[in-house]
Design a protein around this motif. Sequence first.
Motif, PDB file in Angstrom:
ATOM      1  N   PRO A 201      22.222  10.682  38.407  1.00 47.44           N
ATOM      2  CA  PRO A 201      22.605   9.752  37.333  1.00 47.44           C
ATOM      3  C   PRO A 201      21.389   9.144  36.634  1.00 47.44           C
ATOM      4  O   PRO A 201      20.269   9.165  37.172  1.00 47.44           O
ATOM      5  CB  PRO A 201      23.392   8.668  38.078  1.00 47.44           C
ATOM      6  CG  PRO A 201      22.791   8.660  39.447  1.00 47.44           C
ATOM      7  CD  PRO A 201      22.388  10.083  39.744  1.00 47.44           C
ATOM      8  N   ASN A 202      21.596   8.615  35.452  1.00 48.57           N
ATOM      9  CA  ASN A 202      20.546   7.851  34.791  1.00 48.57           C
ATOM     10  C   ASN A 202      20.147   6.674  35.673  1.00 48.57           C
ATOM     11  O   ASN A 202      20.983   6.089  36.358  1.00 48.57           O
ATOM     12  CB  ASN A 202      21.027   7.327  33.437  1.00 48.57           C
ATOM     13  CG  ASN A 202      21.217   8.427  32.420  1.00 48.57           C
ATOM     14  OD1 ASN A 202      20.510   9.428  32.422  1.00 48.57           O
ATOM     15  ND2 ASN A 202      22.187   8.260  31.535  1.00 48.57           N
ATOM     16  N   GLY A 203      18.872   6.342  35.656  1.00 43.65           N
ATOM     17  CA  GLY A 203      18.388   5.215  36.447  1.00 43.65           C
ATOM     18  C   GLY A 203      18.059   5.542  37.884  1.00 43.65           C
ATOM     19  O   GLY A 203      17.607   4.663  38.630  1.00 43.65           O
ATOM     20  N   ALA A 204      18.252   6.799  38.300  1.00 48.82           N
ATOM     21  CA  ALA A 204      17.957   7.197  39.680  1.00 48.82           C
ATOM     22  C   ALA A 204      16.445   7.254  39.903  1.00 48.82           C
ATOM     23  O   ALA A 204      15.654   7.390  38.969  1.00 48.82           O
ATOM     24  CB  ALA A 204      18.576   8.558  39.982  1.00 48.82           C
ATOM     25  N   THR A 205      16.053   7.142  41.164  1.00 47.86           N
ATOM     26  CA  THR A 205      14.660   7.356  41.566  1.00 47.86           C
ATOM     27  C   THR A 205      14.599   8.685  42.295  1.00 47.86           C
ATOM     28  O   THR A 205      15.387   8.937  43.210  1.00 47.86           O
ATOM     29  CB  THR A 205      14.172   6.223  42.480  1.00 47.86           C
ATOM     30  OG1 THR A 205      14.203   4.997  41.751  1.00 47.86           O
ATOM     31  CG2 THR A 205      12.754   6.479  42.957  1.00 47.86           C
ATOM     32  N   ILE A 206      13.683   9.551  41.888  1.00 45.70           N
ATOM     33  CA  ILE A 206      13.674  10.914  42.419  1.00 45.70           C
ATOM     34  C   ILE A 206      12.424  11.203  43.244  1.00 45.70           C
ATOM     35  O   ILE A 206      11.355  10.661  42.998  1.00 45.70           O
ATOM     36  CB  ILE A 206      13.813  11.967  41.302  1.00 45.70           C
ATOM     37  CG1 ILE A 206      12.648  11.865  40.292  1.00 45.70           C
ATOM     38  CG2 ILE A 206      15.148  11.805  40.582  1.00 45.70           C
ATOM     39  CD1 ILE A 206      12.667  12.972  39.238  1.00 45.70           C
ATOM     40  N   GLN A 207      12.622  12.040  44.240  1.00 43.60           N
ATOM     41  CA  GLN A 207      11.532  12.614  45.031  1.00 43.60           C
ATOM     42  C   GLN A 207      11.607  14.119  44.857  1.00 43.60           C
ATOM     43  O   GLN A 207      12.658  14.719  45.038  1.00 43.60           O
ATOM     44  CB  GLN A 207      11.676  12.266  46.509  1.00 43.60           C
ATOM     45  CG  GLN A 207      10.683  12.994  47.420  1.00 43.60           C
ATOM     46  CD  GLN A 207      11.294  14.165  48.182  1.00 43.60           C
ATOM     47  OE1 GLN A 207      12.470  14.156  48.507  1.00 43.60           O
ATOM     48  NE2 GLN A 207      10.502  15.174  48.458  1.00 43.60           N
ATOM     49  N   MET A 208      10.512  14.709  44.436  1.00 43.54           N
ATOM     50  CA  MET A 208      10.501  16.159  44.247  1.00 43.54           C
ATOM     51  C   MET A 208       9.155  16.719  44.666  1.00 43.54           C
ATOM     52  O   MET A 208       8.111  16.103  44.443  1.00 43.54           O
ATOM     53  CB  MET A 208      10.804  16.519  42.793  1.00 43.54           C
ATOM     54  CG  MET A 208       9.977  15.775  41.773  1.00 43.54           C
ATOM     55  SD  MET A 208      10.671  15.802  40.120  1.00 43.54           S
ATOM     56  CE  MET A 208      10.581  17.526  39.724  1.00 43.54           C
ATOM     57  N   GLY A 209       9.190  17.865  45.282  1.00 45.84           N
ATOM     58  CA  GLY A 209       7.976  18.473  45.787  1.00 45.84           C
ATOM     59  C   GLY A 209       7.377  19.456  44.811  1.00 45.84           C
ATOM     60  O   GLY A 209       7.659  19.449  43.606  1.00 45.84           O
ATOM     61  N   ILE A 210       6.540  20.327  45.338  1.00 41.98           N
ATOM     62  CA  ILE A 210       5.891  21.346  44.529  1.00 41.98           C
ATOM     63  C   ILE A 210       6.669  22.641  44.685  1.00 41.98           C
ATOM     64  O   ILE A 210       7.264  22.903  45.724  1.00 41.98           O
ATOM     65  CB  ILE A 210       4.424  21.518  44.964  1.00 41.98           C
ATOM     66  CG1 ILE A 210       3.609  22.243  43.899  1.00 41.98           C
ATOM     67  CG2 ILE A 210       4.321  22.216  46.320  1.00 41.98           C
ATOM     68  CD1 ILE A 210       2.103  22.179  44.142  1.00 41.98           C
TER      69      ILE A 210
END
Length: 425
Positions: A201-210
């Motif tokens: 959703p909008n406003g989410a905080t994301i963690q993403m790798g390589i």
Amino acid sequence: MLLELKRKKPEDVLELIKDGADLIVPLANGEPSTILDVIEEHAMSLSNVRIHQMHPLRERKYMWGEYGNNLRHVSYFLSGAVRKAYLAGKCDLVPNHFHEVPKLMRTKTKASLIIAQASPVDEHGYFSLGTNADYTSTFIGKAPFFLEVNKQMPRTYGGNQIHVSQIEGYIEVDYPLADAKNPVITEEDKQIASQIVDRIPNGATIQMGIGAIPNAIVAFLQNHKHLGIHTELLSDGAIELIESGVVDGSQKMNLPGKIVTTFCLGSKTLYDFIDQNGGIEMMPVDYVNDPRVIAKEDCMISMNATTDVDFLGQCASETIGGKYYSSSGGQADFARGALFSKNGKGFICLHSTAKNGEISRIKPQLSVGSAVTTSKNDVDHVVTEYGVAELRGATIAERTKRLIAIAHPKFRDELTFEARKLGFL
């Protein structure tokens, strides 16, 4: 005056290394190559010295045990530089969750000396650990440091600042940082990414790798708003989202408005982007990856990759065919943090097959020797190019059916047969 007194020659580091010393080295580009060259050249004059490090970039003789007990490598995450040496029994591997590494190094080693790369000193007498905070920054002011100051190391901000008074000495070098090449994005990667993006959703905080899947996700997030980033690794994929205004961090709970990370690895474009960028906060990994900190975000979205998933939902992300390939890293840290986050979601991604379609990556049971990285109780969603299996709160029978439904079609009948044999269906 103090700065000039602390300027040293590379071989001066040897005076600080006593018998039985535990040396701590940052991961990736935090690795001080010139200092390590000197230590290795004088390895036979050392006694029972160990080098503790995650994800080294360069293969070295001490990793292969060529100096016996004089100088030995202890890994906390295998990379291509050390993987073969570990599998050959030439060095050691410590199981861990990434957020626990600082505590392990404080309590299980002497932390005799930290040797690290750093950016040039600023007008106030502070060096920055540049691309890194990781476990190294937790020792600032608590253990001796010897720095390799690289003119090409970007200056970053956050919890990775070290004053000239807090170091034993430094040397000056000038060489480019290692690049991590952007992987080729396949149609399967795009299909996986498109299914995850619908659930962010909008406003989410994301963690993403390589990797290919995180980079593919970026292309699908361009119409999102007010995203935040709280991630162990910051790579090139984040730049486009930040520069386009998709990421502004305005709804984050932890350090609002800031991109929070513990290390950066990518291209020179990334290193130029983070240089003196006040929007990026480099923080120690025992903060960034602490599930209790992650859980404070109201909508934490965790996205990670695995190699195999069994019908219970167990994810083997650090072994391939039962042999060690990497280590746990921060996958379980973020999986747990996302589950405790209000409205949080966790996604474990994988292609449905391996070996050119010959093997299903969704299996009745994990291969013998496989290490479970993310437990069945912590897995939320599993994603392949064929769909999303929601496992949280599902029974074993439901999990089995949902995982078979996102397996490659040519393996579904066989998997169903095996599930019945196991009594799961």
